[in-house]
Design an enzyme around this catalytic site. Sequence first.
Site, PDB file in Angstrom:
ATOM      1  N   ASP A 293      53.703  33.676  48.762  1.00  0.00           N
ATOM      2  CA  ASP A 293      55.119  33.504  49.066  1.00  0.00           C
ATOM      3  C   ASP A 293      55.266  32.484  50.197  1.00  0.00           C
ATOM      4  O   ASP A 293      54.542  32.540  51.205  1.00  0.00           O
ATOM      5  CB  ASP A 293      55.702  34.856  49.485  1.00  0.00           C
ATOM      6  CG  ASP A 293      57.178  34.791  49.769  1.00  0.00           C
ATOM      7  OD1 ASP A 293      57.954  34.634  48.806  1.00  0.00           O
ATOM      8  OD2 ASP A 293      57.559  34.906  50.956  1.00  0.00           O
TER       9      ASP A 293
ATOM     10  N   GLU B  13      54.418  29.013  46.582  1.00  0.00           N
ATOM     11  CA  GLU B  13      55.654  28.245  46.711  1.00  0.00           C
ATOM     12  C   GLU B  13      55.438  27.131  47.737  1.00  0.00           C
ATOM     13  O   GLU B  13      55.184  27.427  48.910  1.00  0.00           O
ATOM     14  CB  GLU B  13      56.788  29.142  47.189  1.00  0.00           C
ATOM     15  CG  GLU B  13      57.160  30.251  46.229  1.00  0.00           C
ATOM     16  CD  GLU B  13      58.247  31.147  46.809  1.00  0.00           C
ATOM     17  OE1 GLU B  13      59.341  31.195  46.233  1.00  0.00           O
ATOM     18  OE2 GLU B  13      58.001  31.789  47.851  1.00  0.00           O
TER      19      GLU B  13
END
Length: 642
Positions: free
Chosen positions: A330, A361
Amino acid sequence: MEHWVDFDAPEFDGAYATDAPLGALCEEKQTRFALWSPLAQEVTLRLFTHGSGGRPFLRVPMERGERGVWMCSVPRRLHGAYYDFQVTTDGTAHKAGDPYARACGVNGERSMVVDLSVTNPPGWAQDAPPARQAEDVIYELHVKDFSWDEASGVCAPHRGRYLAFCEEHTGVDGDANRPTCLAYLKHLGVTHVELMPVYDFGSVDEAGGPEGYNWGYDPMNDNVPEGSYATDAQDGAVRIRELKQAVQALHRAGLRVVMDVVYNHTYNLHAPLFRAAPWAFYRRRADGKPANGSGCGNEVASERAMCARFILDSVLYWAEEYHIDGFRFDLMGLLDVPLMNRIRQALDERYGEGEKLVFGEPWGGGPSGARPGTQLADKGHLRELLPDVGAFCDMTRDMVRGDLSRPESRGFASGGHLDAQALACCVRGWAGEGMPYAAPSQTISYLSCHDDWTLWDKLVYALDARRDFAGHDARVLRASRLAAAILFFCQGRIFMQAGEEFGRTKLGERNTYASGAQINRLDWHRAWDNRALADYYRGLIALRKQLPGLCDKSPQAWRRMLEATDLAPGVVRIVLNNAGEGSPCGRVLLLVNAGEQEVRAALPAGEWAVLADGESSFLWQHPARISGEARLAPVSALILGA
């Protein structure tokens, strides 16, 4: 008054960085404890019988060792005992959990000593992931969403919990001929299940009722499973055993397991990582407040030696102890490039090159407070990452389905502008010469994930003026099929949000992290009603695994593109070299008609086998053969091989 320390100074890492063992080690005749707290003046271990409430049954002063490590030993096996530390810094005593805890009590209030060998389910020593397939197709899944729906057929005590993954023959309303949950995943053909956060997070009360819900991007104990998914959150060993059972069941079903990890921040500054060593693991602004590149109130300082060690140790622990097959990071754009490359290298050394997936990400949630000169693993530094460190490709997502920021915006599949060069970039996975990604091994091609509108809802906003999210609008169904056909013709690894393949809807809500299971659940009646769409995805998954031109992850994969041509407004032809071991055809062709009228599209010379069209993705099983031109239905794609 707080004593300000420059944790970013090289002298600090030089004085205190260590590879000494940390955490609680439970042995047959003793239990040893070690805590890294370099600025503490005093540390006391406190032992408890229960995970919450009550007084400690033993207090043990800890001795300061080298490089800020505090240690003590208790001459007995303490499996099942709970503990915390009383840490005195700047003259003030406060309690702290163990950042290296492997188990904890309810809501992570206290850490727990655990002999991990007693948490292994039968057959755990023999558990192994299934063999890698020709392609990686990743299916993002929330534990509670998976089986919360009563129609899932999962028994009531297991609904919304780890053990739902262990039920093998579930069906809609108990009908095994309409498969749900694990049986459904096996039928669909995905290769990896990505579990949204299953570490211990702070946003759900583990002592509360089953209605508690959150996506879980709120880390408290990074090395402990979340208790709200266990049948007993009070006993710290149960959550460990049941998560292992879930992984074991997925492996038996032929599925690998990816873990969604959130090392970029913690739920708050009461997390063990902060309390044990205040500010040592966190970036800070000049005014003394926490930096907030995560958008969640704080961000960790991965560029510091002990923070980097903690993250690397944690990844390797999950891979070893829980047999996790990959990691999705994340807000990877808040972590630094050297750390991400170290993680990739360490996993390769232990398990074989590329055996464990690593991707994330390539952005943050706001401006980072990273130490000046830190090279962050964001979109601007993809080429500094090792080729097998992947990153989500939001350009393909936005081009195919419409811009992220505007619900009614349109993409290739929903009536937006389509041209050959833009589609060619997507097909190449934005990789290769002149592209941001070094190779398709870095590219995660996708259309939707948890933190945005579902693909279905986004297409409804663009195409259905009635906003009938729960309906089955024919235009939205056609657009869904076209979007899927384009996605599965893109190089890179394929990523899907759970339920994308059957038109999952959240009734137009976008950010449903705390909206409850009723809005987030997988609706198994809808899955059955939209089984034709799910079958379209299933056929594309099976077809893709046969096409080396799409599965090629090498830096030279972009050279497979032989042609990208605009045949007419909104009509594009892409041709790839599909040579490779076991390939059914030397070339593979994608025709896209984004318009509302049927068109006749010219084909390159030769005879072409029809592998998939806008209605069926299983034509490759008994392909018709055409030449000269192809009839292309409105809002559809045609995949051909020759």
